[in-house]
Motif scaffolding. Structure first.
Motif, short mmCIF file in Angstrom:
data_model
loop_
_atom_site.label_atom_id
_atom_site.label_comp_id
_atom_site.label_asym_id
_atom_site.label_seq_id
_atom_site.Cartn_x
_atom_site.Cartn_y
_atom_site.Cartn_z
N ASN A 184 0.81 -1.22 0.00
CA ASN A 184 0.00 0.00 0.00
C ASN A 184 0.85 1.27 0.00
O ASN A 184 0.45 2.29 -0.58
CB ASN A 184 -1.00 0.01 1.18
CG ASN A 184 -0.35 0.09 2.55
OD1 ASN A 184 0.82 -0.27 2.73
ND2 ASN A 184 -1.11 0.51 3.55
N MET A 185 2.05 1.21 0.60
CA MET A 185 2.85 2.44 0.66
C MET A 185 3.51 2.77 -0.67
O MET A 185 3.85 3.93 -0.90
CB MET A 185 3.89 2.35 1.78
CG MET A 185 3.27 2.39 3.18
SD MET A 185 1.94 3.62 3.41
CE MET A 185 2.83 5.15 3.10
N ALA A 186 3.70 1.80 -1.54
CA ALA A 186 4.17 2.14 -2.90
C ALA A 186 3.12 2.99 -3.59
O ALA A 186 3.42 4.05 -4.15
CB ALA A 186 4.44 0.86 -3.70
N PHE A 187 1.87 2.54 -3.52
CA PHE A 187 0.80 3.31 -4.15
C PHE A 187 0.60 4.66 -3.46
O PHE A 187 0.55 5.71 -4.12
CB PHE A 187 -0.52 2.53 -4.14
CG PHE A 187 -1.67 3.36 -4.61
CD1 PHE A 187 -1.87 3.58 -5.97
CD2 PHE A 187 -2.52 3.99 -3.70
CE1 PHE A 187 -2.88 4.40 -6.41
CE2 PHE A 187 -3.54 4.80 -4.14
CZ PHE A 187 -3.73 5.01 -5.50
N LEU A 188 0.49 4.66 -2.12
CA LEU A 188 0.15 5.89 -1.40
C LEU A 188 1.29 6.91 -1.43
O LEU A 188 1.03 8.12 -1.46
CB LEU A 188 -0.24 5.57 0.04
CG LEU A 188 -1.64 4.98 0.19
CD1 LEU A 188 -1.85 4.40 1.58
CD2 LEU A 188 -2.69 6.04 -0.11
N THR A 189 2.53 6.45 -1.46
CA THR A 189 3.65 7.40 -1.55
C THR A 189 3.64 8.09 -2.91
O THR A 189 3.78 9.31 -3.01
CB THR A 189 4.99 6.69 -1.30
OG1 THR A 189 4.98 6.11 0.01
CG2 THR A 189 6.16 7.67 -1.39
N LYS A 193 -2.69 14.71 5.00
CA LYS A 193 -4.10 14.58 5.41
C LYS A 193 -5.01 14.59 4.18
O LYS A 193 -5.95 13.78 4.08
CB LYS A 193 -4.47 15.70 6.37
CG LYS A 193 -5.97 15.79 6.64
CD LYS A 193 -6.27 15.76 8.11
CE LYS A 193 -7.75 16.05 8.38
NZ LYS A 193 -8.61 14.88 8.35
N ASP A 194 -4.73 15.49 3.24
CA ASP A 194 -5.51 15.54 2.00
C ASP A 194 -5.42 14.20 1.24
O ASP A 194 -6.43 13.70 0.75
CB ASP A 194 -5.01 16.66 1.09
CG ASP A 194 -5.32 18.05 1.62
OD1 ASP A 194 -6.13 18.15 2.57
OD2 ASP A 194 -4.75 19.03 1.11
N THR A 195 -4.21 13.65 1.17
CA THR A 195 -4.00 12.38 0.45
C THR A 195 -4.79 11.25 1.08
O THR A 195 -5.54 10.54 0.40
CB THR A 195 -2.50 12.00 0.45
OG1 THR A 195 -1.73 13.06 -0.13
CG2 THR A 195 -2.27 10.72 -0.35
N LEU A 196 -4.63 11.08 2.39
CA LEU A 196 -5.24 9.93 3.05
C LEU A 196 -6.76 10.07 3.17
O LEU A 196 -7.49 9.08 3.02
CB LEU A 196 -4.60 9.73 4.43
CG LEU A 196 -4.69 8.30 4.99
CD1 LEU A 196 -4.06 7.29 4.05
CD2 LEU A 196 -4.04 8.21 6.37
N ASP A 197 -7.23 11.29 3.41
CA ASP A 197 -8.69 11.53 3.42
C ASP A 197 -9.31 11.16 2.08
O ASP A 197 -10.34 10.47 2.02
CB ASP A 197 -8.99 13.01 3.72
CG ASP A 197 -9.11 13.30 5.22
OD1 ASP A 197 -9.40 12.37 5.99
OD2 ASP A 197 -8.92 14.47 5.60
N PHE A 198 -8.68 11.63 1.01
CA PHE A 198 -9.17 11.39 -0.35
C PHE A 198 -9.23 9.89 -0.64
O PHE A 198 -10.24 9.36 -1.12
CB PHE A 198 -8.24 12.09 -1.34
CG PHE A 198 -8.68 12.05 -2.77
CD1 PHE A 198 -9.36 13.10 -3.35
CD2 PHE A 198 -8.39 10.94 -3.58
CE1 PHE A 198 -9.76 13.07 -4.69
CE2 PHE A 198 -8.77 10.89 -4.90
CZ PHE A 198 -9.46 11.97 -5.46
N TYR A 199 -8.16 9.19 -0.31
CA TYR A 199 -8.02 7.75 -0.57
C TYR A 199 -9.05 6.94 0.22
O TYR A 199 -9.77 6.10 -0.34
CB TYR A 199 -6.59 7.35 -0.20
CG TYR A 199 -6.31 5.87 -0.03
CD1 TYR A 199 -6.14 5.03 -1.12
CD2 TYR A 199 -6.15 5.33 1.26
CE1 TYR A 199 -5.84 3.68 -0.94
CE2 TYR A 199 -5.83 4.00 1.45
CZ TYR A 199 -5.69 3.17 0.34
OH TYR A 199 -5.38 1.84 0.53
N VAL A 200 -9.15 7.19 1.52
CA VAL A 200 -10.06 6.40 2.37
C VAL A 200 -11.52 6.65 1.97
O VAL A 200 -12.31 5.71 1.87
CB VAL A 200 -9.82 6.72 3.86
CG1 VAL A 200 -10.92 6.13 4.73
CG2 VAL A 200 -8.46 6.18 4.31
#
Length: 436
Positions: A190-195, A220-227
């Motif tokens: 998951n960190m390959a994609f999320l990074t 915060k913007d990245t993880l909020d958007f993803y989840v």
């Protein structure tokens, strides 16, 4: 003694000598489709190298990384050939854990390797691993679902377009999910994609002084958007899904879009493997208008550990598996569509490959656009697009990945995941001496 007895004895002795001189290479590899195919084609290698036998250890990605890292760090000597990636090669070469590949043979043509891929496997001018396949990441999508929803995928989409399209395409009653993304915890999962995604949102792992940045608004913007996107338009149980799980979902018609490794293109476009092969389109990884796309750069490569007693035979195998001739062998047996992508200029100049692989140009453009030396919008002290090229990243990246996977599963909030990531990354970077 009769002549016949003498001859039989001599033949037996020769046979025994031949058996005694045969070397068995133990090869550690990942359970991805291209590697499984390689194992099926090794009769060709054995025919050319009758004195070498092969023993395979095939493992899931996270397990492979753990076992291979432990073995090489402790000088365990279990393996003669390792399947490792662009992250490990320069770090391990500098530690003296890998042998330089100086004898790949006169026909190997190192200069045919794509510069973006070759440079990540080279230290002080020497190649320490040979790329079996290279990849970036891109969008794979269902053209029929887009047509039915009145949508047209741009060649270079934004994250906002992707999110809107994913929600419109989702039909949970029919088990069609608008988007499939990695959720399984791991620095290379998951960190390959999320990074890579976070780079396009303006985030970074560390500032110029190695201070972790998970307390900044870009993460915060990245993880909020993803989840939120995965909650609205993703499949159930997404926090357990990595590359292979999402590949299976896409191939069986359950994903409207999948953003992942370009190497997957041949699997989703192959009618022998994919139920939606004739309906797949491709686009560049998305952006947020900040000048960085959410695509990574990686090569699964074959390397020879310094601890092997069978270096010469191991290098022969590496040369065979990563050669132009191997690509031709795959094409002959299974068609040009399935040739290992992303490693050689000659493949992308091959008219037969271009005709078979509609994704060839998109793959090459994605690989060439990723810049490991300038991976983020703001300046950073590290090299690497979807990873940070320091030894400590493997542990920190997996620990952060566990927090983010838990947030995706709804076990903790996004804010709690980011707070924990900031704390653990700060602790480990301080312990390692990066933060004074």
């Amino acid at each position: 003694m009769t002549l016949r007895t003498f001859l039989l004895g001599a033949c037996s002795a020769l046979a025994f000598a031949g058996m005694a001189s045969a070397e068995t290479l133990t090869i550690a590899t990942v359970n991805n489709g291209d590697m499984i195919r390689m194992q099926k084609l090794t009769d060709d290698f054995k025919a050319k190298n009758p004195g070498i036998d092969l023993e395979w250890v095939t493992l899931e990605e996270n397990v492979l990384r753990q076992k291979v890292t432990t073995d090489i760090a402790t000088k365990g000597g279990q393996y003669d050939v390792l399947t490792i990636g662009t992250y490990e090669v320069p770090i391990w070469a500098k530690q003296g854990w890998l042998l330089p590949l100086d004898n790949l043979g006169s026909n190997y043509d190192v200069d045919d390797l794509l510069p973006a891929i070759r440079s990540g496997l080279t230290v002080d001018g020497k190649l320490y691993a040979a790329p079996f396949y290279g990849e970036s990441s891109m969008v794979m999508y269902r053209k029929d679902l887009f047509d039915a929803a009145g949508l047209k995928m741009p060649d270079a989409p934004t994250w906002d377009f992707i999110a809107d399209a994913a929600r419109k395409v989702t039909n949970k009653d029919k088990e069609i999910y608008g988007i499939c993304l990695r959720g399984k915890a791991g620095w290379g999962e998951n960190m390959a994609f999320l990074t890579a995604m976070s780079n396009s949102f303006g985030a970074r792992w560390f500032d110029e002084k190695w201070k972790p940045q998970f307390d900044q608004p870009e993460w915060k913007d990245t993880l909020d958007f993803y989840v939120k996107l995965m909650k609205d338009a993703g499949p159930p149980g997404a926090s357990s899904n990595g590359f292979n799980e999402n590949l299976a979902l896409f191939q069986t018609g359950k994903c409207g879009m999948w953003i992942d490794a370009t190497v997957a293109a041949s699997f989703v476009a192959d009618p022998k493997q994919s139920q939606v092969a004739d309906k797949v389109g491709f686009a560049l990884a998305p952006d947020k208008g900040l000048g960085k796309r959410g695509n990574w750069l990686w090569a699964w490569s074959l390397a020879v550990p310094a601890g092997t007693q069978k270096a010469e035979a191991a290098e022969k195998f590496v040369a065979w598996a990563t050669s132009k001739e191997y690509s031709n062998l795959v094409a002959e047996k299974e068609g040009w569509l399935n040739a290992p992508p992303g490693t050689r200029k000659s493949l992308y100049a091959n008219a037969d490959y271009q005709k078979a692989a509609s994704f060839a140009k998109m793959t090459l453009d994605s690989i060439n656009s990723a810049d490991p030396t300038k991976p983020t919008v703001k300046p950073v002290p590290y090299v690497g697009v979807q990873f940070v090229a320091i030894p400590e990243f493997q542990g920190i990246g997996t620990a952060v990945g566990q927090q983010f996977s838990a947030a995706l599963a709804g076990q903790i909030s996004v804010d709690q995941a980011l707070k924990s990531a900031q704390q653990l990354a700060t602790r480990e970077m301080t312990k390692a001496g990066y933060i004074k």
